[in-house]
Scaffold this motif. Structure first.
Motif, PDB file in Angstrom:
ATOM      1  N   GLN A 263       0.830  -1.206   0.000  1.00  0.00           N
ATOM      2  CA  GLN A 263       0.000   0.000   0.000  1.00  0.00           C
ATOM      3  C   GLN A 263       0.869   1.262   0.000  1.00  0.00           C
ATOM      4  O   GLN A 263       0.610   2.219  -0.752  1.00  0.00           O
ATOM      5  N   GLY A 264       1.909   1.257   0.828  1.00  0.00           N
ATOM      6  CA  GLY A 264       2.800   2.409   0.862  1.00  0.00           C
ATOM      7  C   GLY A 264       3.523   2.608  -0.458  1.00  0.00           C
ATOM      8  O   GLY A 264       3.727   3.738  -0.913  1.00  0.00           O
ATOM      9  N   TYR A 265       3.923   1.492  -1.065  1.00  0.00           N
ATOM     10  CA  TYR A 265       4.596   1.569  -2.368  1.00  0.00           C
ATOM     11  C   TYR A 265       3.679   2.196  -3.417  1.00  0.00           C
ATOM     12  O   TYR A 265       4.090   3.079  -4.170  1.00  0.00           O
ATOM     13  N   CYS A 266       2.437   1.745  -3.477  1.00  0.00           N
ATOM     14  CA  CYS A 266       1.490   2.238  -4.478  1.00  0.00           C
ATOM     15  C   CYS A 266       1.213   3.728  -4.324  1.00  0.00           C
ATOM     16  O   CYS A 266       0.936   4.427  -5.306  1.00  0.00           O
ATOM     17  N   GLN A 267       1.296   4.242  -3.088  1.00  0.00           N
ATOM     18  CA  GLN A 267       0.979   5.640  -2.831  1.00  0.00           C
ATOM     19  C   GLN A 267       2.185   6.568  -2.994  1.00  0.00           C
ATOM     20  O   GLN A 267       2.036   7.789  -3.035  1.00  0.00           O
TER      21      GLN A 267
ATOM     22  N   PRO B 259      15.122  -3.717  -0.932  1.00  0.00           N
ATOM     23  CA  PRO B 259      14.250  -4.696  -1.600  1.00  0.00           C
ATOM     24  C   PRO B 259      12.805  -4.197  -1.663  1.00  0.00           C
ATOM     25  O   PRO B 259      12.367  -3.381  -0.845  1.00  0.00           O
ATOM     26  N   LEU B 260      12.073  -4.688  -2.646  1.00  0.00           N
ATOM     27  CA  LEU B 260      10.644  -4.399  -2.716  1.00  0.00           C
ATOM     28  C   LEU B 260       9.947  -5.003  -1.488  1.00  0.00           C
ATOM     29  O   LEU B 260      10.303  -6.114  -1.056  1.00  0.00           O
ATOM     30  N   PRO B 261       8.946  -4.309  -0.944  1.00  0.00           N
ATOM     31  CA  PRO B 261       8.241  -4.842   0.234  1.00  0.00           C
ATOM     32  C   PRO B 261       7.089  -5.768  -0.140  1.00  0.00           C
ATOM     33  O   PRO B 261       6.134  -5.915   0.611  1.00  0.00           O
TER      34      PRO B 261
ATOM     35  N   GLN C 153      -0.419  -3.671 -11.509  1.00  0.00           N
ATOM     36  CA  GLN C 153       0.165  -2.350 -11.704  1.00  0.00           C
ATOM     37  C   GLN C 153      -0.883  -1.236 -11.726  1.00  0.00           C
ATOM     38  O   GLN C 153      -0.539  -0.055 -11.570  1.00  0.00           O
ATOM     39  N   ASN C 154      -2.138  -1.577 -11.922  1.00  0.00           N
ATOM     40  CA  ASN C 154      -3.189  -0.555 -11.926  1.00  0.00           C
ATOM     41  C   ASN C 154      -3.322   0.133 -10.571  1.00  0.00           C
ATOM     42  O   ASN C 154      -3.865   1.237 -10.481  1.00  0.00           O
ATOM     43  N   GLN C 155      -2.849  -0.516  -9.503  1.00  0.00           N
ATOM     44  CA  GLN C 155      -2.937   0.084  -8.172  1.00  0.00           C
ATOM     45  C   GLN C 155      -1.807   1.083  -7.900  1.00  0.00           C
ATOM     46  O   GLN C 155      -1.872   1.855  -6.947  1.00  0.00           O
ATOM     47  N   ILE C 156      -0.779   1.063  -8.734  1.00  0.00           N
ATOM     48  CA  ILE C 156       0.388   1.923  -8.506  1.00  0.00           C
ATOM     49  C   ILE C 156       0.099   3.334  -9.010  1.00  0.00           C
ATOM     50  O   ILE C 156      -0.449   3.521 -10.092  1.00  0.00           O
ATOM     51  N   ARG C 157       0.460   4.299  -8.212  1.00  0.00           N
ATOM     52  CA  ARG C 157       0.261   5.707  -8.561  1.00  0.00           C
ATOM     53  C   ARG C 157       0.952   6.042  -9.884  1.00  0.00           C
ATOM     54  O   ARG C 157       2.075   5.585 -10.138  1.00  0.00           O
ATOM     55  N   PRO C 158       0.302   6.842 -10.752  1.00  0.00           N
ATOM     56  CA  PRO C 158       0.968   7.260 -11.998  1.00  0.00           C
ATOM     57  C   PRO C 158       2.272   7.990 -11.690  1.00  0.00           C
ATOM     58  O   PRO C 158       2.391   8.659 -10.652  1.00  0.00           O
ATOM     59  N   PRO C 159       3.278   7.857 -12.556  1.00  0.00           N
ATOM     60  CA  PRO C 159       4.576   8.475 -12.261  1.00  0.00           C
ATOM     61  C   PRO C 159       4.500   9.988 -12.180  1.00  0.00           C
ATOM     62  O   PRO C 159       3.764  10.637 -12.936  1.00  0.00           O
ATOM     63  N   THR C 160       5.268  10.547 -11.265  1.00  0.00           N
ATOM     64  CA  THR C 160       5.388  12.005 -11.153  1.00  0.00           C
ATOM     65  C   THR C 160       6.306  12.550 -12.234  1.00  0.00           C
ATOM     66  O   THR C 160       6.096  13.640 -12.762  1.00  0.00           O
ATOM     67  N   VAL C 161       7.349  11.782 -12.564  1.00  0.00           N
ATOM     68  CA  VAL C 161       8.313  12.181 -13.594  1.00  0.00           C
ATOM     69  C   VAL C 161       8.525  11.008 -14.537  1.00  0.00           C
ATOM     70  O   VAL C 161       8.750   9.876 -14.087  1.00  0.00           O
ATOM     71  N   THR C 162       8.445  11.248 -15.831  1.00  0.00           N
ATOM     72  CA  THR C 162       8.809  10.235 -16.832  1.00  0.00           C
ATOM     73  C   THR C 162      10.028  10.740 -17.609  1.00  0.00           C
ATOM     74  O   THR C 162      10.103  11.922 -17.958  1.00  0.00           O
ATOM     75  N   LEU C 163      10.961   9.837 -17.842  1.00  0.00           N
ATOM     76  CA  LEU C 163      12.244  10.186 -18.451  1.00  0.00           C
ATOM     77  C   LEU C 163      12.528   9.275 -19.642  1.00  0.00           C
ATOM     78  O   LEU C 163      12.022   8.153 -19.697  1.00  0.00           O
ATOM     79  N   PRO C 164      13.387   9.719 -20.574  1.00  0.00           N
ATOM     80  CA  PRO C 164      13.671   8.894 -21.749  1.00  0.00           C
ATOM     81  C   PRO C 164      14.738   7.840 -21.535  1.00  0.00           C
ATOM     82  O   PRO C 164      14.876   6.935 -22.347  1.00  0.00           O
ATOM     83  N   HIS C 165      15.541   7.944 -20.454  1.00  0.00           N
ATOM     84  CA  HIS C 165      16.580   6.944 -20.213  1.00  0.00           C
ATOM     85  C   HIS C 165      16.926   6.908 -18.734  1.00  0.00           C
ATOM     86  O   HIS C 165      16.640   7.841 -17.963  1.00  0.00           O
TER      87      HIS C 165
END
Length: 300
Positions: free
Chosen positions: A188-192, A260-262, A215-227
């Motif tokens: 839950q914390g990860y998704c938020q 590590p991922l929780p 992945q639908n539960q994960i918040r949309p990215p704040t920043v998207t980058l090309p690399h």
């Protein structure tokens, strides 16, 4: 009456034709082949004379292929593949010939595998020329068109003419700035949490490697980058996180803290991918073996 001679169409001429077709530009074709624009123009004039067709017409800032040029694409590629196959059983001495290869890959495999490979081979007296293009989520046509001869990717393309072999495997980790935050403690914390994410030129996301989670539960990215190399600049000094393979800590994300991922998520495999035209070429077989050897040292 002058008579054209089909034997004027050697391998270099045919390769130049395909490069112009792919780039739609004399200048870009010259850059890719490492020759002058006048050399490309001279070759194009020879092609037009022998084939009796303009092949390309100027359109805006580029060139548009004629119907004849488009129809020649596959036959010309087959001819070049046949010529290449003539050398498959040749004796091969790495010190005796220059090896040139174009590789489609993203930041991490490029920076982890190929600098040590190049340094080792140069120390052995091997003349190796490397060229790189970004792979994103790779298209098999990059290999089929000979735009590249090798891919390193976690998302290998499929096809009866495409070969692949896994060379690396790595768990996904959370990358963050420990001076600004602690990593999320649960799903839950990860998704938020606010994320930084890489998005490739075709619109697909680096998150495609996350398997076994919704992945639908994960918040949309704040920043998207090309690399991937751009990620640390946005994460350092902020509470943003990025989710990438543990191997990134040894490459583009070395400046970040990681944890590590929780939650449970499958590890990511990195595959080496090539086309059947280079499957039996002794130089390519040898080079793929050397890349595997470098990759093995990273898994120790």
């Amino acid at each position: 009456m002058s008579k054209t001679d089909f034997t004027d169409l050697d391998g270099k001429v045919l390769r130049t034709f395909l490069t112009i077709l792919e780039e739609s530009s004399v200048s870009k074709a010259a850059d890719r082949l490492g020759v002058t624009q006048s050399a490309i123009s001279h070759t194009l004039a020879k092609l037009r004379q022998v084939l009796g067709d303009p092949l390309f017409v100027r359109s805006g800032q580029g060139l548009t292929p004629t119907e004849r040029a488009l129809a020649l694409k596959e036959p010309v590629q087959r001819v070049l593949d046949g010529m290449r196959a003539l050398t498959d059983e040749r004796p091969f001495d790495p010190q005796a010939e220059e090896i040139s290869i174009q590789i489609a890959t993203n930041d991490m495999p490029r920076e982890l595998l190929f600098p040590p490979l190049l340094h080792a081979l140069r120390a052995e007296g091997v003349r190796l020329r490397l060229g790189f293009i970004p792979s994103g989520v790779p298209d098999p046509d990059l290999l089929r068109s000979d735009r590249c001869q090798l891919m390193l990717t976690p998302l290998p393309p499929d096809g009866p003419d495409i070969f692949q072999k896994r060379v690396l495997i790595s768990p996904l980790m959370i990358f963050y700035d420990a001076q600004q935050r602690t990593p999320p403690e649960n799903w839950q914390g990860y998704c938020q949490t606010e994320h930084v994410e890489v998005r490739f030129a075709d619109g697909r996301s680096s998150r495609a490697v996350m398997r076994g989670v919704d992945q639908n539960q994960i918040r949309p990215p704040t920043v998207t980058l090309p690399h991937f190399n751009a990620i640390p600049s946005f994460v350092i000094g902020s509470d943003l996180i990025s989710t990438d393979t543990a191997l990134m800590k040894r490459g583009p994300l070395a400046a970040l803290d990681c944890a590590p991922l929780p939650f449970k998520c499958d590890p990511v495999s990195i595959y080496m991918v090539w086309h059947q035209r280079t499957a039996n070429d002794p130089a390519h077989r040898w080079l793929r073996g050397r890349i595997e050897a470098i990759a093995a040292t990273l898994q120790d």
